[in-house]
Write a protein that holds these residues in place. Structure first.
Motif, PDB file in Angstrom:
ATOM      1  N   ASP A   1       5.191  25.726  64.013  1.00 40.26           N
ATOM      2  CA  ASP A   1       5.277  24.294  64.335  1.00 40.26           C
ATOM      3  C   ASP A   1       3.911  23.720  64.679  1.00 40.26           C
ATOM      4  OD1 ASP A   1       7.966  24.807  64.008  1.00 40.26           O
ATOM      5  OD2 ASP A   1       8.588  23.767  65.838  1.00 40.26           O
ATOM      6  N   ASN A   2       3.164  24.430  65.509  1.00 36.83           N
ATOM      7  CA  ASN A   2       1.831  23.945  65.878  1.00 36.83           C
ATOM      8  C   ASN A   2       0.889  23.958  64.679  1.00 36.83           C
ATOM      9  OD1 ASN A   2       2.595  23.529  68.532  1.00 36.83           O
ATOM     10  ND2 ASN A   2       1.816  25.518  69.237  1.00 36.83           N
TER      11      ASN A   2
ATOM     12  N   THR B   1       6.405  20.358  56.053  1.00 38.08           N
ATOM     13  CA  THR B   1       5.254  21.265  56.152  1.00 38.08           C
ATOM     14  C   THR B   1       5.636  22.542  56.897  1.00 38.08           C
ATOM     15  OG1 THR B   1       3.648  19.463  56.033  1.00 38.08           O
ATOM     16  CG2 THR B   1       2.907  21.507  57.065  1.00 38.08           C
ATOM     17  N   ILE B   2       6.421  22.403  57.944  1.00 36.45           N
ATOM     18  CA  ILE B   2       6.909  23.586  58.665  1.00 36.45           C
ATOM     19  C   ILE B   2       7.651  24.517  57.712  1.00 36.45           C
ATOM     20  CG2 ILE B   2       8.618  24.351  60.370  1.00 36.45           C
ATOM     21  CD1 ILE B   2       7.805  21.866  62.049  1.00 36.45           C
ATOM     22  N   ALA B   3       8.526  23.938  56.883  1.00 35.90           N
ATOM     23  CA  ALA B   3       9.298  24.744  55.924  1.00 35.90           C
ATOM     24  C   ALA B   3       8.384  25.412  54.904  1.00 35.90           C
ATOM     25  CB  ALA B   3      10.333  23.869  55.230  1.00 35.90           C
ATOM     26  N   MET B   4       7.333  24.708  54.465  1.00 33.47           N
ATOM     27  CA  MET B   4       6.410  25.277  53.474  1.00 33.47           C
ATOM     28  C   MET B   4       5.582  26.414  54.058  1.00 33.47           C
ATOM     29  SD  MET B   4       5.127  21.823  51.545  1.00 33.47           S
ATOM     30  CE  MET B   4       6.103  21.085  50.229  1.00 33.47           C
ATOM     31  N   ILE B   5       5.199  26.293  55.317  1.00 32.33           N
ATOM     32  CA  ILE B   5       4.477  27.386  55.966  1.00 32.33           C
ATOM     33  C   ILE B   5       5.406  28.579  56.158  1.00 32.33           C
ATOM     34  CG2 ILE B   5       3.277  28.131  58.069  1.00 32.33           C
ATOM     35  CD1 ILE B   5       2.344  25.211  58.409  1.00 32.33           C
ATOM     36  N   ARG B   6       6.637  28.305  56.536  1.00 30.88           N
ATOM     37  CA  ARG B   6       7.596  29.374  56.832  1.00 30.88           C
ATOM     38  C   ARG B   6       8.102  30.083  55.571  1.00 30.88           C
ATOM     39  NH1 ARG B   6      11.733  26.409  59.007  1.00 30.88           N
ATOM     40  NH2 ARG B   6      12.670  26.349  56.920  1.00 30.88           N
ATOM     41  N   ASP B   7       8.423  29.301  54.518  1.00 31.33           N
ATOM     42  CA  ASP B   7       9.173  29.848  53.388  1.00 31.33           C
ATOM     43  C   ASP B   7       8.411  29.938  52.076  1.00 31.33           C
ATOM     44  OD1 ASP B   7      11.389  29.894  55.116  1.00 31.33           O
ATOM     45  OD2 ASP B   7      11.921  27.827  54.590  1.00 31.33           O
ATOM     46  N   ALA B   8       7.291  29.255  51.969  1.00 29.47           N
ATOM     47  CA  ALA B   8       6.617  29.196  50.664  1.00 29.47           C
ATOM     48  C   ALA B   8       5.172  29.667  50.793  1.00 29.47           C
ATOM     49  CB  ALA B   8       6.720  27.787  50.078  1.00 29.47           C
ATOM     50  N   ARG B   9       4.208  28.810  50.393  1.00 29.65           N
ATOM     51  CA  ARG B   9       2.817  29.270  50.320  1.00 29.65           C
ATOM     52  C   ARG B   9       2.208  29.652  51.655  1.00 29.65           C
ATOM     53  NH1 ARG B   9       3.116  27.099  45.355  1.00 29.65           N
ATOM     54  NH2 ARG B   9       1.626  27.872  43.807  1.00 29.65           N
ATOM     55  N   GLY B  10       2.809  29.221  52.762  1.00 30.85           N
ATOM     56  CA  GLY B  10       2.297  29.625  54.069  1.00 30.85           C
ATOM     57  C   GLY B  10       2.532  31.079  54.396  1.00 30.85           C
ATOM     58  N   GLY B  11       3.376  31.739  53.611  1.00 31.97           N
ATOM     59  CA  GLY B  11       3.586  33.171  53.797  1.00 31.97           C
ATOM     60  C   GLY B  11       4.232  33.543  55.113  1.00 31.97           C
ATOM     61  N   GLY B  12       4.867  32.554  55.781  1.00 32.63           N
ATOM     62  CA  GLY B  12       5.608  32.852  57.002  1.00 32.63           C
ATOM     63  C   GLY B  12       4.777  32.985  58.255  1.00 32.63           C
TER      64      GLY B  12
END
Length: 528
Positions: free
Chosen positions: A366-367, A320-331
Motif C-alpha cells: 500500500d505504501n 496500482t496496489i493490485a498491479m504491485i501485488r499481482d502483476a509486474r510488481g512481483g508481489g
C-alpha cells in the motif's frame, strides 16, 4: 607464324599468377561450423570475397587471401536480434558495443507499437551513420494511431482508419519489415482488435509481418495470445508474440497453455511464432507497468490532473496496489528496480522498497503504491520488474517456434542501470541454456538466433553460412561463452567471443572494436 606471334604477345601481356587478384579476400580456417540451419556442426573452412561467402569446404587453399584461424572454435552466422530499441543510443554509440561483443550483427528497431514517423526519414538518417551493425525497422501501430488520433481512448472513425492505413503503406514502401503493436501501451491499449486487423491487412499487401507486445501478459495472457493469433489469421500475415512471457506468480505455469494455443493455431495453418529474452525480469516505464491505461490517457498534463483529484487518485492507487501485488510488481516493492530516472539519476539501481523508505514509510505494498504515484508526479522512471519464473522462461525458450530477441537498447557504458539483457541475451542463451542447463542444443540455439529470424524477416541473404550469403559471421568458444551483466552491475560485456564480421569486415577482434563501420540499413520486402 602470325598466330604464334599473337599468342606470344598475349602471353607477355597477361598478368602472371602471382600478380592476379586472389580468389578470396579472407579465409577462415579450422572452424567448427554451425551453419544456422539447425544441422549438426562440422569442421571446415570458409572463404569470403568482399561482403559475401563464396565457398564452404572441408579445406580451402587460401592463395593470397588473409587467413583467420578459428582454432577449432564455433563459426556461425552473425546473430539477428529481431526485437530491439536500438534507436536509444545507436546515434551516440554507433559501434553498438554491447551487441557486437555478444555476436549480434543485425538489430531490428520499431517494436512494441513504437517507431519514428515518417519511417523513411529515420532510415535515411541511419544510412548516413557510420555504424558497426546492420539495422532495420518495423512501423509502430501506436505511433501511427497517436499521429492520427492522439492518445484518446476511443474507436477510430472510418476516415481515421484510412489515414492510418495510408501511413502503414507509406512505411512499408519506405522499407518497414511489418507492423508492430504495443497493445499494453497507450494508445495501443485503446485500440480495438478489429482496428489493428485493418492495419495488418495493409502491411500484408506488402509482404510484412506483425509482432505484438500483447495487451496483457499476466491474468489475461491467454486472451492476449488469442488476439495476437487472430490479428495474423484475419489480417493475412505472419504474426508473432514478442518477448513471450508470463507475469505474476499466480499465473506462473501458464506458458503450457500459451504454447498450446500457438501449436493449435499452427496446426490449422496460422503462421504464428514468438521471441523471447532469457531473463525473469521485464523492463518498461513505471507508469506503464504500475498505472492503469485509463489513467495515462491524454499525456502528462491529463495524468497530473487526475492525480490531483482525490477520488480519482484513490481509484488509481487501488489499481496500482493490485498491479504491485499481482502483476509486474512481483508481489513485493523490492521486486521493482529503477533503471533510469530523469528527474533524479541517483535512483537508478534502487528499488521501489528503497524509495518507499526514503519517503518515510514502511515498504508495504500500500505504501509503495503511494510512492509510485509520487514518482509519476515527478516525471516517472524506467523500471525493471522481477515477476517471472525460471520454469516458464525455459519452457518458452525450448519451444521450436521461439526465436531470440533481446528487447534491449544501445546503452552508453556506465550510464544509468539498464536491464542486463542489452549486454547479455545471446551469450546467456549459449552459456546458461546450451552449455550449462542443456535446454537447447548448440545448433538449435544458433538457429533461433540466425536463420529463424532471417526467414521471419524475409532476409534471404543472411542467417545461414553458405555460398552466396552475406558474410555476417561470429566466432566464439562454446566452453567459455557467458553473460557477465547482472541486475546489480548491468554494464558488463559478454565473454567468449573472439571475432565478429559484418558484411565481410571484422568489427571485433582481440577484445576490441575495430575501426571498420560496415553496417548497413536493411529494408523490408516492399523496398527490396
Amino acid at each position: 607464324m602470325k598466330r604464334l606471334l599473337l599468342l606470344s604477345a598475349l602471353a607477355v601481356l597477361a598478368p602472371s599468377p602471382a600478380a592476379q587478384s586472389p580468389a578470396f579476400g579472407l579465409v577462415i580456417r579450422n572452424a567448427r561450423i554451425v551453419d544456422g540451419t539447425g544441422a549438426a556442426w562440422y569442421r571446415g573452412d570458409i572463404a569470403l570475397r568482399g561482403d559475401t561467402v563464396v565457398q564452404v569446404a572441408a579445406a580451402i587453399e587460401p592463395g593470397g587471401a588473409t587467413v583467420l584461424d578459428a582454432g577449432g572454435r564455433v563459426v556461425a552466422p552473425g546473430f539477428i536480434d529481431i526485437h530491439t530499441h536500438a534507436r536509444r543510443g545507436i546515434f551516440e554509440v554507433p559501434t553498438a558495443d554491447n551487441y557486437v561483443r555478444q555476436g549480434v550483427t543485425t538489430v531490428i528497431e520499431g517494436p512494441d507499437g513504437s517507431s519514428p514517423l515518417p519511417l523513411g526519414e529515420f532510415l535515411t538518417k541511419l544510412e548516413a551513420l557510420r555504424k558497426s551493425v546492420n539495422i532495420g525497422s518495423f512501423v509502430g501501430q501506436g505511433s501511427i494511431r497517436s499521429q492520427v488520433i492522439g492518445n484518446a481512448d476511443r474507436k477510430a472513425t472510418p476516415d481515421e482508419i484510412r489515414q492510418m492505413q495510408a501511413l502503414v503503406e507509406g512505411a512499408m514502401r519506405d522499407g518497414a519489415f511489418g507492423l508492430s503493436t504495443g497493445l499494453f501501451y497507450v494508445p495501443g491499449s485503446f485500440t480495438p482488435t478489429l482496428e489493428v486487423i485493418e492495419l495488418a491487412k495493409r502491411a500484408a499487401r506488402f509482404g510484412g509481418m506483425h509482432k505484438s507486445h500483447q495487451r496483457e501478459e499476466s491474468v489475461q495472457v491467454l486472451d492476449s495470445v488469442r488476439e495476437t493469433i487472430a490479428i495474423g489469421e484475419e489480417g493475412g500475415l505472419p504474426t508473432q508474440v514478442t518477448h513471450h512471457k508470463i507475469i505474476g506468480k499466480a499465473n506462473w505455469g501458464r506458458s503450457l497453455e500459451t504454447l498450446r494455443l500457438i501449436d493449435a493455431a499452427r496446426a490449422r495453418g496460422v503462421d504464428v511464432t514468438s521471441d523471447q529474452y532469457p531473463y525473469t525480469a521485464s523492463s518498461t516505464s513505471v507508469a506503464s507497468a504500475l498505472l492503469p491505461a485509463w489513467a495515462l490517457e491524454g499525456g502528462r498534463e491529463a495524468q497530473a490532473r487526475r492525480l490531483k483529484d482525490p477520488a480519482t487518485r484513490a481509484k488509481v492507487r487501488a489499481e496500482t496496489i493490485a498491479m504491485i501485488r499481482d502483476a509486474r510488481g512481483g508481489g513485493d516493492p523490492k521486486n521493482v528496480q529503477f533503471a533510469s530516472c530523469g528527474f533524479d539519476p541517483s535512483l537508478a539501481g534502487k528499488t521501489l522498497a528503497d524509495l518507499t523508505r526514503q519517503r518515510g514509510m514502511e515498504p508495504t505494498i500500500d505504501n509503495a503504491a503511494d510512492a509510485t504515484l509520487w514518482l509519476i508526479e515527478q516525471g516517472g522512471c524506467q523500471g525493471i520488474f522481477h515477476a517471472m519464473s525460471d520454469e516458464d522462461v525455459e519452457r518458452i525458450l525450448a519451444h521450436p517456434t521461439t526465436m531470440i530477441g533481446s528487447d534491449g537498447e544501445v546503452p552508453v557504458f556506465g550510464r544509468a542501470n539498464p536491464h542486463p539483457r542489452s549486454y547479455g541475451t545471446f551469450a546467456r542463451v549459449l552459456g546458461m541454456y546450451v552449455r550449462d542447463k542443456k535446454t537447447l542444443t548448440l545448433e538449435e540455439a544458433v538457429r533461433k538466433m540466425t536463420s529463424f529470424p532471417a526467414a521471419r524477416l524475409k532476409l534471404t541473404d543472411r542467417g545461414i553460412l553458405r555460398p552466396g550469403m552475406k558474410a555476417d559471421i561470429v566466432i566464439f568458444d562454446p566452453a567459455t561463452v557467458r553473460d557477465t551483466a547482472t541486475f546489480e552491475k548491468p554494464h558488463a560485456y559478454a565473454e567468449g567471443f573472439t571475432h565478429v564480421l559484418v558484411n565481410g569486415e571484422v568489427v571485433f577482434e582481440n577484445g576490441a572494436i575495430t575501426a571498420a563501420r560496415p553496417g548497413r540499413v536493411l529494408y523490408g520486402p516492399a523496398k527490396r
